[in-house]
Design a protein around this motif. Structure first.
Motif, PDB file in Angstrom:
ATOM      1  N   ASP A   1       7.114  -0.038  11.818  1.00  0.00           N
ATOM      2  CA  ASP A   1       8.211   0.158  12.751  1.00  0.00           C
ATOM      3  C   ASP A   1       7.972  -0.639  14.036  1.00  0.00           C
ATOM      4  N   LYS A   2       6.719  -0.617  14.515  1.00  0.00           N
ATOM      5  CA  LYS A   2       6.379  -1.372  15.728  1.00  0.00           C
ATOM      6  C   LYS A   2       6.514  -2.862  15.503  1.00  0.00           C
ATOM      7  N   LEU A   3       6.062  -3.352  14.325  1.00  0.00           N
ATOM      8  CA  LEU A   3       6.202  -4.776  14.009  1.00  0.00           C
ATOM      9  C   LEU A   3       7.658  -5.194  13.923  1.00  0.00           C
ATOM     10  N   ASP A   4       8.475  -4.350  13.310  1.00  0.00           N
ATOM     11  CA  ASP A   4       9.903  -4.646  13.187  1.00  0.00           C
ATOM     12  C   ASP A   4      10.560  -4.767  14.560  1.00  0.00           C
ATOM     13  N   LYS A   5      10.192  -3.870  15.463  1.00  0.00           N
ATOM     14  CA  LYS A   5      10.775  -3.896  16.818  1.00  0.00           C
ATOM     15  C   LYS A   5      10.315  -5.139  17.588  1.00  0.00           C
ATOM     16  N   GLU A   6       9.051  -5.525  17.386  1.00  0.00           N
ATOM     17  CA  GLU A   6       8.509  -6.713  18.069  1.00  0.00           C
ATOM     18  C   GLU A   6       9.175  -7.982  17.556  1.00  0.00           C
ATOM     19  N   ASN A   7       9.575  -7.987  16.306  1.00  0.00           N
ATOM     20  CA  ASN A   7      10.144  -9.195  15.697  1.00  0.00           C
ATOM     21  C   ASN A   7      11.655  -9.285  15.796  1.00  0.00           C
ATOM     22  N   ASN A   8      12.267  -8.265  16.385  1.00  0.00           N
ATOM     23  CA  ASN A   8      13.741  -8.275  16.526  1.00  0.00           C
ATOM     24  C   ASN A   8      14.152  -8.399  17.987  1.00  0.00           C
TER      25      ASN A   8
ATOM     26  N   LEU B   1       0.833  -1.200   0.000  1.00  0.00           N
ATOM     27  CA  LEU B   1       0.000   0.000   0.000  1.00  0.00           C
ATOM     28  C   LEU B   1       0.872   1.257   0.000  1.00  0.00           C
ATOM     29  N   LEU B   2       1.989   1.201   0.699  1.00  0.00           N
ATOM     30  CA  LEU B   2       2.888   2.358   0.769  1.00  0.00           C
ATOM     31  C   LEU B   2       3.572   2.678  -0.558  1.00  0.00           C
ATOM     32  N   THR B   3       3.587   1.734  -1.497  1.00  0.00           N
ATOM     33  CA  THR B   3       4.208   2.000  -2.797  1.00  0.00           C
ATOM     34  C   THR B   3       3.337   2.892  -3.677  1.00  0.00           C
ATOM     35  N   ILE B   4       2.079   3.121  -3.290  1.00  0.00           N
ATOM     36  CA  ILE B   4       1.168   3.934  -4.092  1.00  0.00           C
ATOM     37  C   ILE B   4       1.458   5.405  -3.805  1.00  0.00           C
ATOM     38  N   SER B   5       2.006   6.098  -4.778  1.00  0.00           N
ATOM     39  CA  SER B   5       2.472   7.470  -4.552  1.00  0.00           C
ATOM     40  C   SER B   5       1.338   8.427  -4.202  1.00  0.00           C
ATOM     41  N   ALA B   6       0.118   8.129  -4.647  1.00  0.00           N
ATOM     42  CA  ALA B   6      -1.016   9.026  -4.387  1.00  0.00           C
ATOM     43  C   ALA B   6      -1.574   8.888  -2.982  1.00  0.00           C
ATOM     44  N   LEU B   7      -1.133   7.898  -2.224  1.00  0.00           N
ATOM     45  CA  LEU B   7      -1.660   7.694  -0.873  1.00  0.00           C
ATOM     46  C   LEU B   7      -1.385   8.916   0.000  1.00  0.00           C
ATOM     47  N   SER B   8      -2.357   9.287   0.821  1.00  0.00           N
ATOM     48  CA  SER B   8      -2.244  10.484   1.653  1.00  0.00           C
ATOM     49  C   SER B   8      -1.120  10.367   2.676  1.00  0.00           C
TER      50      SER B   8
ATOM     51  N   ARG C   1       0.038   7.218   5.179  1.00  0.00           N
ATOM     52  CA  ARG C   1       1.431   6.791   5.060  1.00  0.00           C
ATOM     53  C   ARG C   1       2.103   6.786   6.429  1.00  0.00           C
ATOM     54  N   GLU C   2       1.850   7.833   7.214  1.00  0.00           N
ATOM     55  CA  GLU C   2       2.453   7.934   8.547  1.00  0.00           C
ATOM     56  C   GLU C   2       1.969   6.806   9.460  1.00  0.00           C
ATOM     57  N   THR C   3       0.657   6.518   9.429  1.00  0.00           N
ATOM     58  CA  THR C   3       0.107   5.449  10.262  1.00  0.00           C
ATOM     59  C   THR C   3       0.723   4.098   9.903  1.00  0.00           C
ATOM     60  N   LEU C   4       0.821   3.814   8.610  1.00  0.00           N
ATOM     61  CA  LEU C   4       1.369   2.529   8.163  1.00  0.00           C
ATOM     62  C   LEU C   4       2.846   2.397   8.520  1.00  0.00           C
ATOM     63  N   LEU C   5       3.600   3.471   8.368  1.00  0.00           N
ATOM     64  CA  LEU C   5       5.023   3.424   8.711  1.00  0.00           C
ATOM     65  C   LEU C   5       5.219   3.192  10.210  1.00  0.00           C
ATOM     66  N   GLN C   6       4.370   3.801  11.029  1.00  0.00           N
ATOM     67  CA  GLN C   6       4.451   3.589  12.477  1.00  0.00           C
ATOM     68  C   GLN C   6       4.150   2.133  12.831  1.00  0.00           C
ATOM     69  N   ARG C   7       3.149   1.555  12.172  1.00  0.00           N
ATOM     70  CA  ARG C   7       2.814   0.156  12.436  1.00  0.00           C
ATOM     71  C   ARG C   7       3.942  -0.775  12.011  1.00  0.00           C
TER      72      ARG C   7
END
Length: 231
Positions: A224-231, A205-212, A216-222
């Motif tokens: 980031d949280k998933l990455d931290k939980e999995n590391n 979804l983040l690859t869609i340049s027209a996305l608001s 984009r901010e909400t998805l990036l935060q999620r």
């Protein structure tokens, strides 16, 4: 059960504008403290100017979550009205859900993020699905309404404005470009509300340049949280 009656639908095969709706912030009923909202909107009878930030005569109380360039126009397809009238057992008028445009031919399964439309003199682009908030339920004293919008995916969506101009009821309205590889509003809703652990879908979804920017901010935060939980 009350007998439902409906406004006549457009007989056009493609997208059509049934109503252009505006309103100014006013207190929501039934709140413990005063909560202002621009959710109550009524149809205009003449042409109004659409700027990069919204319609002349329209206003929002919460400028953090509503309005702005990515959310200049809220759009809702009239085909969703009958089910909601049955759900709430009441007659609904155009603009019932705070949308600026009540339209036909634009269900969430068909409209894609980034689609560009000519709308009267203006040109607009789909930026994100609408995210239902408690004010939808508060307006009708029906607390479950935002959850229904979220779970059904029948949320409507937002336009950003690419070219300003006059619009009004009955304005010419047609999709001029679409990208079949982009996601539909329905697919984006699924990722936002049901796919909170689906990192691959969020990245897609983040690859869609027209996305608001806000989505984009909400998805990036999620992510980031998933990455931290999995590391």
């Amino acid at each position: 059960m009350m007998k439902m009656t409906h406004h006549p639908k457009s007989d056009q095969a493609g997208p059509a504008v049934l109503a252009v709706n505006v309103g100014q912030p006013r207190p929501l009923p039934g709140q413990k403290r005063e909560v202002l909202s621009g959710i109550v909107k009524t149809p205009v009878s003449t042409q109004v100017f659409l700027s990069f930030t919204g319609l002349a005569g329209d206003g929002q109380a919460d400028l953090v979550h509503h309005g702005g360039p990515d959310k200049a126009l809220c759009v809702y397809d009239y085909s969703r009205y009958p089910a909601l009238e049955q759900l709430m057992d009441r007659r609904l008028d155009w603009g019932a859900f705070g949308e600026n445009l009540t339209v036909t031919g634009c269900p969430e399964e068909v409209i894609r993020i980034g689609d560009v439309f000519e709308l009267g003199e203006a040109v607009v682009q789909v930026s994100q699905p609408r995210q239902p908030c408690f004010k939808l339920g508060a307006r009708y004293d029906y607390k479950e309404l935002p959850v229904y919008f979220q779970e059904s995916g029948h949320t409507g969506f937002y336009f950003r404005v690419l070219r300003e101009g006059e619009i009004g009821p009955g304005s010419a309205f047609r999709r001029v470009t679409t990208d079949e590889t982009s996601m539909t509003v329905m697919e984006a809703n699924r990722i936002m509300h049901q796919g909170k652990q689906d990192a691959a879908a969020m990245r897609s979804l983040l690859t869609i340049s027209a996305l608001s920017d806000s989505w984009r901010e909400t998805l990036l935060q999620r992510l980031d949280k998933l990455d931290k939980e999995n590391n």
